[in-house]
Design an enzyme around this catalytic site. Sequence first.
Site, PDB file in Angstrom:
ATOM      1  N   GLY A   1     -14.508  78.668   2.167  1.00  0.00           N
ATOM      2  CA  GLY A   1     -14.353  79.581   3.994  1.00  0.00           C
ATOM      3  C   GLY A   1     -13.264  78.834   4.108  1.00  0.00           C
ATOM      4  O   GLY A   1     -13.115  79.325   4.735  1.00  0.00           O
TER       5      GLY A   1
ATOM      6  N   HIS B   1     -11.148  82.761  10.641  1.00  0.00           N
ATOM      7  CA  HIS B   1     -12.327  82.972   9.902  1.00  0.00           C
ATOM      8  C   HIS B   1     -13.183  82.965  11.675  1.00  0.00           C
ATOM      9  O   HIS B   1     -12.527  82.221  12.239  1.00  0.00           O
ATOM     10  CB  HIS B   1     -12.963  82.078   9.078  1.00  0.00           C
ATOM     11  CG  HIS B   1     -14.010  82.084   9.453  1.00  0.00           C
ATOM     12  ND1 HIS B   1     -14.536  80.480   8.605  1.00  0.00           N
ATOM     13  CD2 HIS B   1     -14.665  82.851   9.023  1.00  0.00           C
ATOM     14  CE1 HIS B   1     -16.102  81.082   8.285  1.00  0.00           C
ATOM     15  NE2 HIS B   1     -16.169  82.480   8.618  1.00  0.00           N
TER      16      HIS B   1
ATOM     17  N   HIS C   1     -11.768  95.890  20.206  1.00  0.00           N
ATOM     18  CA  HIS C   1     -10.944  96.491  20.046  1.00  0.00           C
ATOM     19  C   HIS C   1      -9.529  95.845  20.912  1.00  0.00           C
ATOM     20  O   HIS C   1      -9.526  95.460  21.485  1.00  0.00           O
ATOM     21  CB  HIS C   1     -10.688  98.557  21.106  1.00  0.00           C
ATOM     22  CG  HIS C   1     -11.047  97.835  22.936  1.00  0.00           C
ATOM     23  ND1 HIS C   1     -10.001  97.386  23.246  1.00  0.00           N
ATOM     24  CD2 HIS C   1     -11.886  96.753  23.663  1.00  0.00           C
ATOM     25  CE1 HIS C   1      -9.933  96.991  24.666  1.00  0.00           C
ATOM     26  NE2 HIS C   1     -11.931  96.712  24.866  1.00  0.00           N
TER      27      HIS C   1
HETATM   28  C1  ACO Z   1     -21.649  80.763   7.118  1.00  0.00           C
HETATM   29  C2  ACO Z   1     -21.352  79.792   7.362  1.00  0.00           C
HETATM   30  O1  ACO Z   1     -21.693  78.391   7.292  1.00  0.00           O
HETATM   31  S1  ACO Z   1     -19.555  80.084   8.446  1.00  0.00           S
HETATM   32  C3  ACO Z   1     -19.382  78.606   9.262  1.00  0.00           C
HETATM   33  C4  ACO Z   1     -19.172  78.480  10.751  1.00  0.00           C
HETATM   34  N1  ACO Z   1     -19.023  77.177  11.257  1.00  0.00           N
HETATM   35  C5  ACO Z   1     -18.968  76.909  12.474  1.00  0.00           C
HETATM   36  O2  ACO Z   1     -19.728  77.483  13.114  1.00  0.00           O
HETATM   37  C6  ACO Z   1     -18.531  75.535  12.997  1.00  0.00           C
HETATM   38  C7  ACO Z   1     -18.243  75.129  13.637  1.00  0.00           C
HETATM   39  N2  ACO Z   1     -17.514  73.821  14.179  1.00  0.00           N
HETATM   40  C8  ACO Z   1     -17.945  72.906  14.866  1.00  0.00           C
HETATM   41  O3  ACO Z   1     -18.120  73.271  16.266  1.00  0.00           O
HETATM   42  C9  ACO Z   1     -17.498  71.521  15.123  1.00  0.00           C
HETATM   43  O4  ACO Z   1     -18.466  70.797  15.905  1.00  0.00           O
HETATM   44  C10 ACO Z   1     -16.844  71.104  15.182  1.00  0.00           C
HETATM   45  C11 ACO Z   1     -15.799  71.403  14.733  1.00  0.00           C
HETATM   46  C12 ACO Z   1     -15.691  71.863  16.680  1.00  0.00           C
HETATM   47  C13 ACO Z   1     -16.406  69.558  15.998  1.00  0.00           C
HETATM   48  O5  ACO Z   1     -16.622  69.093  15.164  1.00  0.00           O
HETATM   49  P1  ACO Z   1     -15.221  67.332  14.442  1.00  0.00           P
HETATM   50  O6  ACO Z   1     -14.128  67.805  14.817  1.00  0.00           O
HETATM   51  O7  ACO Z   1     -16.657  66.873  14.085  1.00  0.00           O
HETATM   52  O8  ACO Z   1     -16.752  66.923  16.403  1.00  0.00           O
HETATM   53  P2  ACO Z   1     -17.768  66.129  16.970  1.00  0.00           P
HETATM   54  O9  ACO Z   1     -18.539  66.761  16.048  1.00  0.00           O
HETATM   55  O10 ACO Z   1     -17.032  64.541  16.680  1.00  0.00           O
HETATM   56  O11 ACO Z   1     -17.785  66.043  17.372  1.00  0.00           O
HETATM   57  C14 ACO Z   1     -16.633  65.699  19.068  1.00  0.00           C
HETATM   58  C15 ACO Z   1     -16.881  66.156  20.199  1.00  0.00           C
HETATM   59  O12 ACO Z   1     -17.003  68.016  20.942  1.00  0.00           O
HETATM   60  C16 ACO Z   1     -18.349  68.001  20.722  1.00  0.00           C
HETATM   61  N3  ACO Z   1     -18.470  68.955  20.340  1.00  0.00           N
HETATM   62  C17 ACO Z   1     -18.755  68.988  19.082  1.00  0.00           C
HETATM   63  N4  ACO Z   1     -18.714  70.791  18.517  1.00  0.00           N
HETATM   64  C18 ACO Z   1     -19.199  71.352  19.533  1.00  0.00           C
HETATM   65  C19 ACO Z   1     -19.960  72.547  20.012  1.00  0.00           C
HETATM   66  N5  ACO Z   1     -20.105  72.986  19.752  1.00  0.00           N
HETATM   67  N6  ACO Z   1     -19.589  72.852  21.537  1.00  0.00           N
HETATM   68  C20 ACO Z   1     -19.964  71.979  22.010  1.00  0.00           C
HETATM   69  N7  ACO Z   1     -19.225  70.226  22.412  1.00  0.00           N
HETATM   70  C21 ACO Z   1     -19.510  70.192  21.114  1.00  0.00           C
HETATM   71  C22 ACO Z   1     -19.570  66.619  20.556  1.00  0.00           C
HETATM   72  O13 ACO Z   1     -20.567  66.694  21.313  1.00  0.00           O
HETATM   73  C23 ACO Z   1     -18.616  65.561  21.094  1.00  0.00           C
HETATM   74  O14 ACO Z   1     -18.918  65.062  22.198  1.00  0.00           O
HETATM   75  P3  ACO Z   1     -19.090  63.548  22.736  1.00  0.00           P
HETATM   76  O15 ACO Z   1     -17.276  63.401  22.368  1.00  0.00           O
HETATM   77  O16 ACO Z   1     -18.074  63.756  24.156  1.00  0.00           O
HETATM   78  O17 ACO Z   1     -19.109  62.606  21.977  1.00  0.00           O
END
Ligand code: ACO
Length: 212
Positions: free
Chosen positions: A67, A143, A134
């Site tokens: 992944g 991804h 589209h």
């Molecule tokens: C089948 C499957 O599972 S496929 C996999 C799918 N995976 C995903 O969708 C995961 C996507 N990842 C995320 O959304 C993660 O939160 C990331 C990568 C954006 C950030 O992760 P990190 O770098 O660890 O950030 P962290 O958790 O330290 O947060 C940093 C800041 O961003 C904010 N933040 C993190 N993610 C989000 C989000 N999705 N939406 C809004 N704010 C967010 C946090 O609240 C924090 O804010 P603050 O500094 O004001 O307190």
Amino acid sequence: MNVIILGDGGHSRVIQEMIFCCEEHKVTAILDDKYDQRFQEKGMVHAPISYLVKLFRYDTKVVVAIGGNEIRRKIVQSLRLLPKHYLTVIHPTAVVSKSARIGNGTVIMPNAVVNANANIGMHCIINTGAVVEHDNVIGDYSHVSPNGTLAGNVTAGEGVHVGSSATVIPGKHLGSWSVIGAGSTVIEHIPAYSKAVGSPTRIIERILIKEK
Ligand SMILES: CC(=O)SCCNC(=O)CCNC(=O)[C@H](O)C(C)(C)COP(=O)(O)OP(=O)(O)OC[C@H]1O[C@@H](n2cnc3c(N)ncnc32)[C@H](O)[C@@H]1OP(=O)(O)O
């Protein structure tokens, strides 16, 4: 067609089921470095990734079922196989336009939609229920997570990760190796190597990626 799957984690298990359900291909081996020696289970070889050179034959296809975009790229680059040796896996419930182009090694998961004239690169993941509208152009190793939506004419560079249920409005560009947080809404172009979260997104971090 004989298929060797690289990676044996959660993402791989979804791909394994996709291949098993269609009965079009035969999985001969699942390779992962969590295995330190070769063994046979359910008719398939399990072994470390280094076994690929021993198991690969001219009629074998490979799927890198890992992944993480960066790790997937690293493994593909280390294998030095031709594009034709990678299997493209499309679940039967996915709707893929006849005019869309899908690169080798890309997987399109259940209920995903790829619409007219979209162009998806190699080794991408269009995950469960994702929508690639589209005329999108998506770079290699990207991804789009479950239920992510890229509206029309979105472009994405290499290695982009769109989090689950994130939405990108039409015509925006996601720079290479950018990450869009789950549930976020992108209404501006996103620079390369940026992590952007929220609705609308704000950039919270620059990302370090080791180049080739
Ligand atoms: C089948 C499957 O599972 S496929 C996999 C799918 N995976 C995903 O969708 C995961 C996507 N990842 C995320 O959304 C993660 O939160 C990331 C990568 C954006 C950030 O992760 P990190 O770098 O660890 O950030 P962290 O958790 O330290 O947060 C940093 C800041 O961003 C904010 N933040 C993190 N993610 C989000 C989000 N999705 N939406 C809004 N704010 C967010 C946090 O609240 C924090 O804010 P603050 O500094 O004001 O307190």
